[in-house]
Design a protein around this motif. Structure first.
Motif, short mmCIF file in Angstrom:
data_model
loop_
_atom_site.label_atom_id
_atom_site.label_comp_id
_atom_site.label_asym_id
_atom_site.label_seq_id
_atom_site.Cartn_x
_atom_site.Cartn_y
_atom_site.Cartn_z
N VAL A 182 0.85 -1.20 0.00
CA VAL A 182 0.00 0.00 0.00
C VAL A 182 0.88 1.24 0.00
O VAL A 182 2.10 1.17 0.17
N LYS A 183 0.27 2.42 -0.20
CA LYS A 183 1.03 3.64 -0.44
C LYS A 183 1.66 4.22 0.83
O LYS A 183 2.62 4.99 0.75
N GLY A 184 1.13 3.90 1.97
CA GLY A 184 1.67 4.45 3.21
C GLY A 184 1.13 3.72 4.42
O GLY A 184 0.27 2.84 4.31
N PRO A 185 1.61 4.08 5.61
CA PRO A 185 1.23 3.34 6.83
C PRO A 185 -0.14 3.70 7.40
O PRO A 185 -0.66 2.95 8.22
N SER A 186 -0.71 4.82 6.97
CA SER A 186 -1.99 5.24 7.56
C SER A 186 -3.12 4.30 7.18
O SER A 186 -3.20 3.83 6.03
N ILE A 187 -3.99 4.02 8.15
CA ILE A 187 -5.12 3.13 7.94
C ILE A 187 -6.41 3.89 8.28
O ILE A 187 -6.50 4.50 9.35
N PRO A 188 -7.40 3.88 7.41
CA PRO A 188 -8.69 4.50 7.76
C PRO A 188 -9.26 3.88 9.03
O PRO A 188 -9.16 2.66 9.24
N ALA A 189 -9.84 4.69 9.88
CA ALA A 189 -10.32 4.22 11.19
C ALA A 189 -11.33 3.09 11.07
O ALA A 189 -11.33 2.15 11.88
N ASP A 190 -12.20 3.16 10.05
CA ASP A 190 -13.24 2.14 9.94
C ASP A 190 -12.74 0.85 9.31
O ASP A 190 -13.48 -0.14 9.24
N LEU A 191 -11.49 0.81 8.88
CA LEU A 191 -10.95 -0.40 8.25
C LEU A 191 -10.48 -1.42 9.28
O LEU A 191 -10.45 -2.62 9.00
N VAL A 192 -10.13 -0.97 10.48
CA VAL A 192 -9.44 -1.85 11.43
C VAL A 192 -10.32 -2.97 11.96
O VAL A 192 -9.81 -3.97 12.47
N THR A 193 -11.63 -2.85 11.85
CA THR A 193 -12.51 -3.92 12.35
C THR A 193 -13.16 -4.72 11.22
O THR A 193 -14.04 -5.55 11.47
N ILE A 194 -12.71 -4.49 9.98
CA ILE A 194 -13.26 -5.22 8.84
C ILE A 194 -12.44 -6.49 8.60
O ILE A 194 -11.21 -6.45 8.55
N LEU A 195 -13.12 -7.60 8.45
CA LEU A 195 -12.44 -8.86 8.17
C LEU A 195 -11.92 -8.86 6.72
O LEU A 195 -12.64 -8.50 5.80
N GLN A 196 -10.66 -9.26 6.56
CA GLN A 196 -10.02 -9.25 5.25
C GLN A 196 -8.86 -10.23 5.26
O GLN A 196 -8.43 -10.70 6.31
#
Length: 209
Positions: A182-196
């Protein structure tokens, strides 16, 4: 007669007598045939020797408020037995809030159903998720979701359970961002609880799968 009605009848019955038993089960219990033995004549025959269904708590004054996890277990059990009457559910939860013995009984019932009782892994996840900024309700919901995932052998993972997650609730960061491309270390807040599925994932807890 549903389970709540039966419980209320047991709790509210003033005295268990042979006459009461005959009235309660008039369709099945036909009573004595002939004259009862002398000790039972002209007597209500209180059955004091039988244990109460819900013995009185030893110390009601020491009753602590029902925890969120205890309420969750009881609600999960009610869902398991397909109880949907909102008034009945509210009454039962109120009874469990005020009566230690009733609370222990229904938590015990919940504990007999696989998936309802908390495991050590569930508890560890709750601690991890709240430490990482989830409120208790969201942490409970995420823990339940992961327990279901594990039971279904789903291989997807969530950032919130990953060793490489850092930052705060408003500034999440992934230390494996280069590896996963990915382009950088930042993660959208709502992504952290999504199963992937993620090639860079490592469990924060030693073993939860």
């Amino acid at each position: 007669m549903n389970w709540l009605t039966r419980l209320k009848k047991i709790e509210n019955a003033p005295t268990t007598t042979l006459q009461n038993l005959q009235k309660e089960d008039s369709g099945a219990f036909v009573g004595f045939v002939g004259t009862p033995p002398a000790p039972f004549q002209n007597s209500t025959c209180e059955i004091a020797a039988l244990p109460d269904a819900f013995p009185a708590p030893a110390n009601d004054a020491a009753l602590t408020p029902m925890t969120t996890d205890e309420e969750r277990m009881i609600r999960a059990w009610l869902a398991h037995i397909e109880e949907t009457d909102a008034d009945a559910i509210a009454q039962l939860l109120n009874d469990c809030q005020l009566d230690a013995t009733a609370r222990a009984y229904f938590i015990g019932q919940a504990g007999t159903v696989p998936g309802i009782a908390r495991t050590d892994t569930d508890t560890a996840r709750l601690i991890l998720f709240t430490d990482r900024g989830l409120n208790l309700d969201d942490a409970e919901a995420m823990t339940d979701r992961l327990a279901l995932r594990d039971s279904q052998h789903d291989e997807r993972r969530a950032c919130i359970e990953c060793l490489h997650l850092s930052g705060t609730t408003t500034a999440r960061r992934c230390h494996q961002w280069r590896m996963i491309g990915v382009k950088g270390p930042s993660i959208p807040a709502d992504l952290v609880t999504i199963l992937q599925r993620c090639a860079g994932f490592t469990h924060k807890l030693k073993e939860t799968a």
